[in-house]
Scaffold this motif. Structure first.
Motif, PDB file in Angstrom:
ATOM      1  N   ASP A   1       0.835  -1.214   0.000  1.00  0.00           N
ATOM      2  CA  ASP A   1       0.000   0.000   0.000  1.00  0.00           C
ATOM      3  C   ASP A   1       0.861   1.251   0.000  1.00  0.00           C
ATOM      4  O   ASP A   1       0.529   2.261  -0.648  1.00  0.00           O
ATOM      5  CB  ASP A   1      -0.926  -0.005   1.219  1.00  0.00           C
TER       6      ASP A   1
ATOM      7  N   LYS B   1       0.622   4.180  -2.917  1.00  0.00           N
ATOM      8  CA  LYS B   1       0.299   5.591  -2.693  1.00  0.00           C
ATOM      9  C   LYS B   1       1.336   6.480  -3.353  1.00  0.00           C
ATOM     10  O   LYS B   1       1.018   7.513  -3.941  1.00  0.00           O
ATOM     11  CB  LYS B   1       0.228   5.883  -1.206  1.00  0.00           C
TER      12      LYS B   1
ATOM     13  N   SER C   1       0.771   6.671  -6.983  1.00  0.00           N
ATOM     14  CA  SER C   1      -0.427   7.473  -7.316  1.00  0.00           C
ATOM     15  C   SER C   1      -0.116   8.956  -7.235  1.00  0.00           C
ATOM     16  O   SER C   1      -0.572   9.759  -8.059  1.00  0.00           O
ATOM     17  CB  SER C   1      -1.566   7.135  -6.366  1.00  0.00           C
TER      18      SER C   1
END
Length: 409
Positions: A392, A396, A399
């Motif tokens: 994760d 992030k 992104s």
């Protein structure tokens, strides 16, 4: 108690000794005031040393103050080389000198120094067995070899001539078969300086043989480890067992022969080479007394014709095949004694490979086969695959980096 002093000294002759070094001694019968008679042995240098000490103890009687006051008899200094005639004259000189000492005034003839000279020593009571008479080699007092270190005269070795030798210069001497010569100097280049009767000169060592035995003790055994030498002058082989070398080459000497022709090794090749054309590697040539001919090579023993030896069995020399065979064996043994780390890498194998070879197990594929079996580098993964499999936190960050790019478009 009344002091015992010498009343008479009689010279009986001389004989040769071999211990601690070869030398000559005079046999003296000494009579003392207590009517005893003792046999003693003294060398000529001993008597001459006593003579010098006696002059220092009594300088007036020695004529050092006034020559007319001298009463101590004179005694010639030891000579450099003695022949039969001079030795016989020295024998009478010693006898006359000893008689003159006894006739001196009591303060000299009965002094402690004189009694000490003629007193019996332990070696006088147990003398060694005398041997055959030989000429004696007496150094001079001012000679460079230092006579203070010599306990007695030096005896010259006697050799026999095995073939007629005709001199080619004034520095050599003519000799005939059977002549007995005394060796003054043995040069390693194969030329020996000798004396025959009243003559002196150089002669090749190959023309001489010892009297006692054909085995020459001073000729050492081959040293196959070798001693490094540098060639100072080129030489082209004239016989099959010789070796040709050029100036400046470095070789190994494996056998030093008395005739001046040494056996040398260059790689696996061996052969005879004149020692006068060699010099020890890493050392400057030291000055030594050599044959005045300089570069005149001495003849080899094998080239002496009509040689007549007195020995029924002559010394057998090694052939070049024997030298090469023994040298090769020595080098192989030396190589086998080297530690594993110092051996050539080409000859070393791992224990597994050695065992595989012993059991005739074929080794694994060749280098090309090993290259083909190597794993292929995988292709770079796509962005979607990374987002699917990453954490994760990584998703992030990806992104955040991709958002500005999308807004701009």
């Amino acid at each position: 108690m009344e002091q015992v002093y010498v009343t008479r000294v009689e010279l009986l002759g001389f004989e040769r000794r071999v211990t601690p070094i070869r030398h000559y001694v005079y046999r003296l019968m000494v009579k003392w005031s207590d009517l005893s008679e003792k046999l003693i042995y003294r060398t000529y240098p001993e008597i001459h040393t006593f003579h010098k000490s006696l002059k220092e103890m009594f300088p007036i009687e020695a004529g050092q103050i006034e020559k007319r006051d001298r009463i101590i008899p004179s005694l010639p200094a030891p000579r450099w080389v003695e022949n039969d005639k001079s030795r016989e004259s020295k024998k009478s000189t010693v006898s006359e000198y000893c008689q003159a000492l006894i006739q001196l005034p009591p303060h000299i003839s009965r002094c402690s120094l004189l009694c000490l000279l003629f007193r019996v020593r332990p070696e006088d009571e147990n003398p060694t067995a005398p041997n055959a008479k030989r000429n004696v080699f007496f150094p001079k007092e001012n000679d460079k070899i230092g006579t203070h270190k010599i306990s007695g005269p030096i005896v010259l070795d006697t050799y026999r001539v095995i073939a007629d030798f005709t001199k080619t210069s004034k520095h050599e001497i003519n000799l005939h078969t059977g002549d007995l010569v005394e060796i003054v100097e043995k040069s390693p280049n194969g030329w020996w300086f000798c004396q025959f009767e009243s003559k002196h000169g150089w002669i090749p060592a190959s023309y001489l043989e010892p009297l006692d035995t054909p085995e020459e003790e001073e000729e050492a055994d081959p040293n196959y480890e070798g001693e490094l030498h540098v060639v100072t002058r080129s030489y082209k082989a004239e016989q099959d067992d010789e070796i040709s070398l050029e100036t400046g080459e470095t070789i190994e000497v494996i056998h030093k022969l008395l005739d001046g022709w040494w056996v040398v090794r260059k790689g696996e090749e061996t052969g005879h080479f004149p020692s006068m054309f060699l010099q020890i590697a890493g050392k400057k040539a030291a000055f030594e007394r050599t044959n005045p001919h300089g570069t005149k090579l001495p003849p080899r023993r094998s080239t002496i014709r009509n040689a007549k030896s007195i020995h029924s069995r002559s010394k057998q020399g090694l052939t070049q095949d024997a030298y090469r065979r023994n040298s090769r064996r020595y080098l192989q043994q030396k190589s086998s004694r080297l530690p594993e780390s110092r051996r050539p890498r080409s000859s070393t194998k791992s224990p597994l490979r050695e065992r595989a070879n012993i059991e005739n197990i074929p080794e694994s594929g060749s280098e090309t086969e090993q290259k083909k079996a190597a794993p292929v580098i995988p292709p770079r993964p796509t962005r979607e695959l990374i987002l699917e499999r990453c954490t994760d936190k990584t998703r992030k960050r990806v992104s955040l980096h991709s958002a500005p790019t999308a807004s701009v478009s």
